[in-house]
Design a protein around this motif. Sequence first.
Motif, PDB file in Angstrom:
ATOM      1  N   GLY A  77       0.837  -1.190   0.000  1.00 27.48           N
ATOM      2  CA  GLY A  77       0.000   0.000   0.000  1.00 27.48           C
ATOM      3  C   GLY A  77       0.871   1.239   0.000  1.00 27.48           C
ATOM      4  N   TYR A  78       0.432   2.286  -0.704  1.00 28.61           N
ATOM      5  CA  TYR A  78       1.232   3.504  -0.856  1.00 28.61           C
ATOM      6  C   TYR A  78       0.358   4.730  -0.631  1.00 28.61           C
ATOM      7  CZ  TYR A  78       4.010   7.129  -3.243  1.00 28.61           C
ATOM      8  OH  TYR A  78       4.697   8.280  -3.560  1.00 28.61           O
ATOM      9  N   VAL A  79       0.819   5.612   0.260  1.00 26.66           N
ATOM     10  CA  VAL A  79       0.147   6.885   0.509  1.00 26.66           C
ATOM     11  C   VAL A  79       1.070   7.991   0.011  1.00 26.66           C
ATOM     12  CG1 VAL A  79      -0.837   8.423   2.243  1.00 26.66           C
ATOM     13  CG2 VAL A  79      -1.038   5.945   2.522  1.00 26.66           C
ATOM     14  N   GLU A  95     -15.471   6.969  -3.403  1.00 28.95           N
ATOM     15  CA  GLU A  95     -15.014   6.536  -4.727  1.00 28.95           C
ATOM     16  C   GLU A  95     -13.493   6.444  -4.786  1.00 28.95           C
ATOM     17  OE1 GLU A  95     -18.692   8.269  -7.474  1.00 28.95           O
ATOM     18  OE2 GLU A  95     -16.992   9.563  -6.940  1.00 28.95           O
ATOM     19  N   VAL A  96     -12.804   7.345  -4.092  1.00 26.54           N
ATOM     20  CA  VAL A  96     -11.342   7.282  -4.043  1.00 26.54           C
ATOM     21  C   VAL A  96     -10.895   6.002  -3.332  1.00 26.54           C
ATOM     22  CG1 VAL A  96      -9.260   8.317  -3.062  1.00 26.54           C
ATOM     23  CG2 VAL A  96     -10.964   9.763  -4.167  1.00 26.54           C
ATOM     24  N   ILE A  97     -11.520   5.698  -2.199  1.00 24.73           N
ATOM     25  CA  ILE A  97     -11.159   4.481  -1.464  1.00 24.73           C
ATOM     26  C   ILE A  97     -11.422   3.251  -2.319  1.00 24.73           C
ATOM     27  CG2 ILE A  97     -11.641   3.083   0.578  1.00 24.73           C
ATOM     28  CD1 ILE A  97     -12.357   5.684   2.047  1.00 24.73           C
ATOM     29  N   LEU A  98     -12.505   3.253  -3.067  1.00 26.82           N
ATOM     30  CA  LEU A  98     -12.835   2.119  -3.942  1.00 26.82           C
ATOM     31  C   LEU A  98     -11.743   1.860  -4.975  1.00 26.82           C
ATOM     32  CD1 LEU A  98     -16.662   2.550  -4.548  1.00 26.82           C
ATOM     33  CD2 LEU A  98     -15.537   0.444  -3.788  1.00 26.82           C
ATOM     34  N   THR A  99     -11.051   2.900  -5.432  1.00 27.02           N
ATOM     35  CA  THR A  99     -10.003   2.685  -6.439  1.00 27.02           C
ATOM     36  C   THR A  99      -8.888   1.785  -5.895  1.00 27.02           C
ATOM     37  OG1 THR A  99      -8.741   4.681  -5.829  1.00 27.02           O
ATOM     38  CG2 THR A  99     -10.462   4.916  -7.520  1.00 27.02           C
ATOM     39  N   GLY A 100      -8.771   1.698  -4.578  1.00 27.22           N
ATOM     40  CA  GLY A 100      -7.792   0.796  -3.995  1.00 27.22           C
ATOM     41  C   GLY A 100      -8.146  -0.669  -4.179  1.00 27.22           C
ATOM     42  N   ARG A 101      -9.376  -0.946  -4.596  1.00 18.60           N
ATOM     43  CA  ARG A 101      -9.821  -2.334  -4.834  1.00 18.60           C
ATOM     44  C   ARG A 101      -9.618  -2.762  -6.291  1.00 18.60           C
ATOM     45  NH1 ARG A 101     -11.476  -5.543  -0.527  1.00 18.60           N
ATOM     46  NH2 ARG A 101     -13.086  -6.497  -1.849  1.00 18.60           N
ATOM     47  N   LEU A 102      -9.165  -1.829  -7.141  1.00 17.72           N
ATOM     48  CA  LEU A 102      -8.968  -2.162  -8.546  1.00 17.72           C
ATOM     49  C   LEU A 102      -7.847  -3.175  -8.698  1.00 17.72           C
ATOM     50  CD1 LEU A 102      -9.228   1.385 -10.172  1.00 17.72           C
ATOM     51  CD2 LEU A 102     -10.933  -0.438 -10.261  1.00 17.72           C
ATOM     52  N   ILE A 150      -5.008   6.955   3.263  1.00 17.75           N
ATOM     53  CA  ILE A 150      -4.597   5.776   4.024  1.00 17.75           C
ATOM     54  C   ILE A 150      -5.612   4.652   3.827  1.00 17.75           C
ATOM     55  CG2 ILE A 150      -4.211   4.852   6.341  1.00 17.75           C
ATOM     56  CD1 ILE A 150      -3.107   7.618   7.108  1.00 17.75           C
ATOM     57  N   ALA A 151      -6.906   5.005   3.875  1.00 18.44           N
ATOM     58  CA  ALA A 151      -7.945   3.998   3.656  1.00 18.44           C
ATOM     59  C   ALA A 151      -7.828   3.388   2.264  1.00 18.44           C
ATOM     60  CB  ALA A 151      -9.323   4.614   3.850  1.00 18.44           C
ATOM     61  N   ARG A 152      -7.548   4.200   1.265  1.00 17.46           N
ATOM     62  CA  ARG A 152      -7.381   3.679  -0.102  1.00 17.46           C
ATOM     63  C   ARG A 152      -6.209   2.700  -0.166  1.00 17.46           C
ATOM     64  NH1 ARG A 152      -5.371   7.218  -5.225  1.00 17.46           N
ATOM     65  NH2 ARG A 152      -3.517   7.235  -3.889  1.00 17.46           N
ATOM     66  N   ALA A 153      -5.093   3.044   0.505  1.00 18.52           N
ATOM     67  CA  ALA A 153      -3.926   2.156   0.517  1.00 18.52           C
ATOM     68  C   ALA A 153      -4.244   0.833   1.208  1.00 18.52           C
ATOM     69  CB  ALA A 153      -2.751   2.853   1.200  1.00 18.52           C
ATOM     70  N   LEU A 154      -5.081   0.887   2.244  1.00 22.49           N
ATOM     71  CA  LEU A 154      -5.436  -0.317   2.993  1.00 22.49           C
ATOM     72  C   LEU A 154      -6.400  -1.223   2.227  1.00 22.49           C
ATOM     73  CD1 LEU A 154      -5.940   1.173   6.565  1.00 22.49           C
ATOM     74  CD2 LEU A 154      -3.954  -0.058   5.694  1.00 22.49           C
ATOM     75  N   LEU A 162       3.641   1.973   2.735  1.00 25.24           N
ATOM     76  CA  LEU A 162       4.598   3.049   2.530  1.00 25.24           C
ATOM     77  C   LEU A 162       3.859   4.380   2.559  1.00 25.24           C
ATOM     78  CD1 LEU A 162       6.531   1.526  -0.528  1.00 25.24           C
ATOM     79  CD2 LEU A 162       6.991   1.178   1.911  1.00 25.24           C
ATOM     80  N   LEU A 163       4.344   5.328   3.363  1.00 26.71           N
ATOM     81  CA  LEU A 163       3.678   6.631   3.489  1.00 26.71           C
ATOM     82  C   LEU A 163       4.694   7.745   3.298  1.00 26.71           C
ATOM     83  CD1 LEU A 163       2.652   4.721   6.233  1.00 26.71           C
ATOM     84  CD2 LEU A 163       0.753   6.307   5.883  1.00 26.71           C
ATOM     85  N   ASP A 164       4.359   8.711   2.436  1.00 30.13           N
ATOM     86  CA  ASP A 164       5.239   9.833   2.126  1.00 30.13           C
ATOM     87  C   ASP A 164       4.661  11.115   2.708  1.00 30.13           C
ATOM     88  OD1 ASP A 164       7.217  11.423   1.110  1.00 30.13           O
ATOM     89  OD2 ASP A 164       6.946  10.822  -0.983  1.00 30.13           O
ATOM     90  N   GLU A 165       5.196  11.539   3.839  1.00 27.72           N
ATOM     91  CA  GLU A 165       4.775  12.770   4.520  1.00 27.72           C
ATOM     92  C   GLU A 165       3.270  12.804   4.813  1.00 27.72           C
ATOM     93  OE1 GLU A 165       6.758  14.992   5.640  1.00 27.72           O
ATOM     94  OE2 GLU A 165       8.603  14.906   4.496  1.00 27.72           O
ATOM     95  N   PRO A 166       2.715  11.804   5.484  1.00 18.11           N
ATOM     96  CA  PRO A 166       1.259  11.766   5.691  1.00 18.11           C
ATOM     97  C   PRO A 166       0.735  12.819   6.658  1.00 18.11           C
ATOM     98  CG  PRO A 166       2.300  10.034   6.945  1.00 18.11           C
ATOM     99  CD  PRO A 166       3.374  10.631   6.095  1.00 18.11           C
ATOM    100  N   THR A 167       1.604  13.471   7.447  1.00 16.87           N
ATOM    101  CA  THR A 167       1.128  14.475   8.404  1.00 16.87           C
ATOM    102  C   THR A 167       1.578  15.886   8.030  1.00 16.87           C
ATOM    103  OG1 THR A 167       3.066  14.188   9.851  1.00 16.87           O
ATOM    104  CG2 THR A 167       1.148  12.780  10.272  1.00 16.87           C
ATOM    105  N   ALA A 168       2.075  16.084   6.814  1.00 18.83           N
ATOM    106  CA  ALA A 168       2.662  17.374   6.434  1.00 18.83           C
ATOM    107  C   ALA A 168       1.623  18.484   6.310  1.00 18.83           C
ATOM    108  CB  ALA A 168       3.427  17.236   5.123  1.00 18.83           C
ATOM    109  N   SER A 169       0.384  18.159   5.972  1.00 15.77           N
ATOM    110  CA  SER A 169      -0.618  19.192   5.696  1.00 15.77           C
ATOM    111  C   SER A 169      -1.831  19.059   6.608  1.00 15.77           C
ATOM    112  CB  SER A 169      -1.060  19.101   4.228  1.00 15.77           C
ATOM    113  OG  SER A 169       0.033  19.242   3.353  1.00 15.77           O
ATOM    114  N   VAL A 170      -1.611  18.603   7.850  1.00 10.34           N
ATOM    115  CA  VAL A 170      -2.734  18.376   8.748  1.00 10.34           C
ATOM    116  C   VAL A 170      -2.541  19.136  10.047  1.00 10.34           C
ATOM    117  CG1 VAL A 170      -2.997  16.075   7.744  1.00 10.34           C
ATOM    118  CG2 VAL A 170      -1.758  16.333   9.883  1.00 10.34           C
TER     119      VAL A 170
END
Length: 258
Positions: A77-79, A95-102, A150-154, A162-170
């Motif tokens: 999984g990649y964020v 719909e974004v989370i659903l794309t993780g099921r493709l 994160i939900a999409r990656a899961l 793998l997460l790239d700066e997940p808290t940078a804009s929160v």
Amino acid sequence: MNGRAVRIEGLSVYYGKTAALTDVRLDVCEGEYLGIIGPNGGGKSTLLKAMLGLVKPASGHVEVFGAPPGGGRAAVGYVPQFAAMDKRFPITLLEVILTGRLKKGLAPFFAYSKEDEAAARSLAERVGVGHLAARRLSDLSGGEFQKMLIARALAAKPKLLLLDEPTASVDASSREQIYSLLSELNRDMTIVLVTHDLLAVSAQVKKLACLNGRLVYHGEPELTSPVVNSLYGCPVDLIAHGVPHRVLAEHGEGGCCV
């Protein structure tokens, strides 16, 4: 879990004639929670892309669960970075989370199954954004957006996240919620987190890697001014704000994997 999730041997990556990574050697054990820190342009995002098979090494190699990136037995999984996403795209959070099921090899007229939709809704609830399922991307806060990613990656049921700066804009509240969620997820999967949040990550992760083109340090999550100054190339003040940190041990060979 005591095998290797990721093995990197002598990895060098160039963009044109510019070296992004030089002779990086790094093992990430199954079940590990690794934090990667370093300056802008230090190769942190490139290292994640190498684990995903998105960049071609000039030399060296990467293995993910014993296979080349993208060809392993387990899902990854990649964020991505918040800044890399276009919030103007007309799509809802669910719909974004659903794309993780493709899956690869989609047939014409593909439609998500009821199982896909149920899984996506369950993941939205798990990360704390279930009540926002129908909300458009442009209406999400930074924290809500990151939780959605994160939900999409899961959704792919990864063994490696793998997460790239997940808290940078929160905001601070969302940051704590994301760190709490990652600690919970680490019970079931290996996590590699790229961040600039030096002291917070030292209190969260199990191992720390300091990267500035080369691997400066890999070991226990302990920070001292000399190591950070070496990493960033200039004096840096560490202000703890109640976060405990210890003295870094010398980096040696060997690893945690059996």
